[in-house]
Design a protein around this motif. Structure first.
Motif, short mmCIF file in Angstrom:
data_model
loop_
_atom_site.label_atom_id
_atom_site.label_comp_id
_atom_site.label_asym_id
_atom_site.label_seq_id
_atom_site.Cartn_x
_atom_site.Cartn_y
_atom_site.Cartn_z
N LYS A 139 0.83 -1.20 0.00
CA LYS A 139 0.00 0.00 0.00
C LYS A 139 0.87 1.24 0.00
O LYS A 139 1.96 1.26 0.56
CB LYS A 139 -0.92 -0.02 1.22
N LYS A 140 0.34 2.28 -0.60
CA LYS A 140 1.07 3.53 -0.70
C LYS A 140 1.20 4.17 0.67
O LYS A 140 0.26 4.19 1.46
CB LYS A 140 0.34 4.47 -1.66
N GLY A 141 2.39 4.70 0.96
CA GLY A 141 2.61 5.38 2.23
C GLY A 141 3.01 4.46 3.37
O GLY A 141 3.18 4.93 4.50
N VAL A 142 3.15 3.16 3.11
CA VAL A 142 3.54 2.20 4.15
C VAL A 142 4.97 1.75 3.88
O VAL A 142 5.31 1.39 2.75
CB VAL A 142 2.58 0.99 4.17
N ARG A 143 5.81 1.78 4.92
CA ARG A 143 7.19 1.30 4.79
C ARG A 143 7.24 -0.19 5.06
O ARG A 143 6.68 -0.66 6.06
CB ARG A 143 8.10 2.04 5.78
#
Length: 663
Positions: A125-129
């Protein structure tokens, strides 16, 4: 099946520029996406004579009904657009990597106001490291449990977090010091985010600076006599070091790199990736793919790079990417990776040292993944039944071939010619029924003649047993084995050698039309007409039948083709292993045993260099000295030992260093 000439563009319509092209079927669905440095040259290669195309390419162009293209400025743009279209259309004829199992990753939700640490699977998912993937979820939880002492980041779910805010009390982790409890405002959102960023930095491999900072704080607290704080910092440092020790150091120079290795056959390929950060293996993952298009190792590497870094943020692309083969051309891929990272990326093949040794480890993991994938596929009863039915239908057999025997010939440039027979019953191996043959009637690179001899000897034994017992099975003779055939040491409860249970319904030979003709001739000469014969040619996986001008082409996804391939590969493996064993034995025993200073390692080196004892006898002393580890004195001793045991007892000319032969 469409005729490609019906939708072939005129030569003047296709631009001579970089671009991306799409083949569509009659329903308008995209079935293949490709890129090219020159669209005109690439598309022209698809519209040549169908007989000259690879089988998979031929299937694709005859399935398609139209082709279209988009011109771009550079090859890097073509690479990016190709990846986007493959993701969007999911074409059936493109390479599709799928995880060989579901690997969990350690995720930090930096897209939330209060970032959370958790185990996550599935699409990113976008924004997850993300860190990892790891082999097991418990490995992540152990690491997180150790890390939370130094980085008390939130790990609770949204429901627990909301509940704690409502009641004004933190959860258990907040009470025991493994959470900073932002839910009850023990720490601000900004401070908690800074803590999460430090956690990410540590997991990304930037550990040395943080540990030094903690050690400095511990010493300062001790000097200020804040002993409780110093003890907590000491325990934090120990916990972090313990977490680091769970990942063994594999590269001593603290390298950040991804290592990609392949294991492939004609139909499938397995990819393994090791993520190394700070010299330690931080994660591992693997993919398996069907080769639905005609793709080389370099092409598989390029697809793997697209899959691995296509949706990653820049910090997920390391400074080094080590691969088994470089994409062609390599410059656009390097430029694309540099654009993803924001700085230069070293894409190369390791040549020596620790990195090459680690690449070999990754390659072995890829081989094991491919074997495991094939084993799982072959163990299913329904799949095996369908495979046997498909073979019977393709070869026009009356019944499914419950017993399949496969034969292969192996030699080293005409020396030590051997044959192998492997047996599959109900789609499974029967190793107790395997047989090995030593070809003594002739020498040389004549696989057809050797195949004829092996089939003749095997079925002559069957006929002899049948005549002796009056039925289709019988014992092997008391003396064991026909001349030149290696005895089978596997025995039944009575102590006698095991029987051939019954004749096969299908004989498979490793090879094309000549080998099939030799096998059919051997059976015909013995009067056997109730055993089907076919051959599997490696180049295009074509099935050849006796007397047929054209091969039978099974669908790429056919379970029948997969079973025939497994049978052929097993026969090849069995033949190769026997041939190597014979070659090693011939070099190990005999004239070289008494040469002083010549151990197993040097004998193996001689074997690899010359290939056979015959060529070794013919070598001069200067040629012997070319072998690594062989000095002139040792070479002279080898030449003298070989001269003493030579059938013609040749002498060594000490002046010229040549082994002299009698006329």
């Amino acid at each position: 099946m469409a005729d490609p000439s019906t939708y072939r563009p005129k030569p003047g319509q296709i631009p001579d520029s970089p671009g991306v092209y799409r083949f569509r079927d009659e329903h308008g669905r995209v079935i293949y996406v490709g890129k090219a440095k020159s669209l005109r040259q690439r598309l022209a290669s698809y519209f040549q004579d169908l007989a000259g195309l690879h089988q998979r390419t031929r299937t694709m162009v005859t399935t398609a009904a139209s082709v279209e293209w988009t011109v771009v400025s550079t090859e890097v743009e073509a690479l990016q657009l190709e990846y986007s279209w493959i993701k969007e259309y999911d074409p059936r004829f493109n390479v599709k990597y799928r995880d060989d199992k579901s690997y969990p990753s350690l995720a930090v939700t930096m897209n939330e106001e209060y970032p959370r640490v958790l185990v996550m699977r599935g699409p990113k998912k976008k924004g997850v490291r993300y860190f990892g993937p790891y082999g097991h979820a418990w490995a992540i939880r152990e690491t997180v449990d150790l890390m939370l002492r130094a980085f008390p980041v939130r790990t609770c779910s949204a429901g627990v977090f909301k509940r704690s805010r409502q009641i004004g009390r933190p959860c258990l982790l907040g009470y025991i010091g493994k959470c900073s409890a932002p839910c009850v405002d023990r720490i601000s959102a900004e401070e908690h985010r800074e803590l999460a960023e430090e956690f990410c930095d540590f997991m990304a491999g930037r550990t040395a600076g943080y540990l030094r900072r903690l050690e400095t704080q511990m010493r300062e607290a001790s000097e200020e006599m804040e002993y409780e704080r110093a003890a907590r910092l000491r325990d934090d440092i120990e916990a972090l070091r313990h977490a680091m020790e769970k990942n063994a150091v594999v590269l001593t120079d603290a390298t950040d790199a991804d290592l990609i290795a392949l294991a492939e056959d004609e139909l499938e390929a397995a990819v393994q990736i090791f993520h190394v950060r700070g010299g330690r293996v931080r994660g591992q993952r693997g993919w398996v793919t069907d080769k639905v298009e005609d793709v080389t190792s370099a092409g598989l590497v390029e697809h793997a790079l697209q899959q691995l870094y296509g949706e990653e943020s820049g910090d997920a692309v390391p400074r080094e990417v080590l691969v088994p083969a470089l994409p062609e051309p390599v410059a656009p891929v390097r430029e694309w990776l540099a654009g993803r990272r924001g700085s230069r990326v070293d894409l190369r093949i390791p040549q020596r040292g620790d990195k090459k040794a680690l690449m070999e480890t990754v390659r072995r993991n890829a081989q094991q993944a491919l074997v495991l994938h094939k084993t799982k596929r072959a163990s299913d009863l329904t799949t095996r039944s369908r495979a046997l039915e498909e073979i019977a239908q393709a070869l026009d057999l009356d019944t499914a071939p419950l017993r399949i025997e496969c034969y292969d010939i192996s030699h080293l440039q005409g020396d030590d010619v051997v044959g192998s027979m492997v047996v599959f019953e109900d789609g499974l191996v029967r190793k107790s029924e395997y047989r090995r043959f030593e070809i003594k009637s002739f020498a040389g690179q004549d696989d057809v003649r050797a195949m004829h001899e092996v089939l003749t000897r095997r079925f002559r034994r069957y006929l002899a047993d049948k005549a002796r017992t009056g039925e289709g099975v019988g014992e092997q003779p008391a003396d064991g084995t026909p001349e030149g055939e290696v005895p089978d040491t596997t025995r039944d409860e009575t102590g006698r050698p095991k029987k051939f249970a019954y004749p096969p319904q299908l004989v498979v030979v490793d090879g094309g039309r000549p080998q099939v003709a030799a096998a059919a001739k051997a059976l015909a000469e013995l009067g056997i007409d109730d055993v089907a014969v076919c051959g599997l040619a490696k180049r295009l996986e074509e099935v050849w039948l006796p007397g047929e001008d054209d091969p039978v082409v099974l669908p790429r996804s056919s379970e029948g083709l997969y079973l025939l391939q497994r049978v052929r590969d097993e026969a090849h493996r069995f033949a190769i292993s026997y041939q190597r064993k014979k070659r090693a034995a011939s070099m190990k025993a005999g004239p070289l045993d008494d040469v002083p200073g010549l151990g197993d390692t040097r004998r193996t080196a001689l074997l690899k260099h010359f290939g056979s004892l015959k060529r070794l006898r013919a070598a001069t002393i200067d040629q012997l000295c070319e072998v690594p580890g062989i000095g002139r004195r040792t070479a002279e001793a080898i030449a003298a030992a070989l001269a003493k045991t030579s059938p013609a007892a040749p002498a060594v000319n000490t002046a010229t260093g040549e082994i002299m032969e009698d006329d």
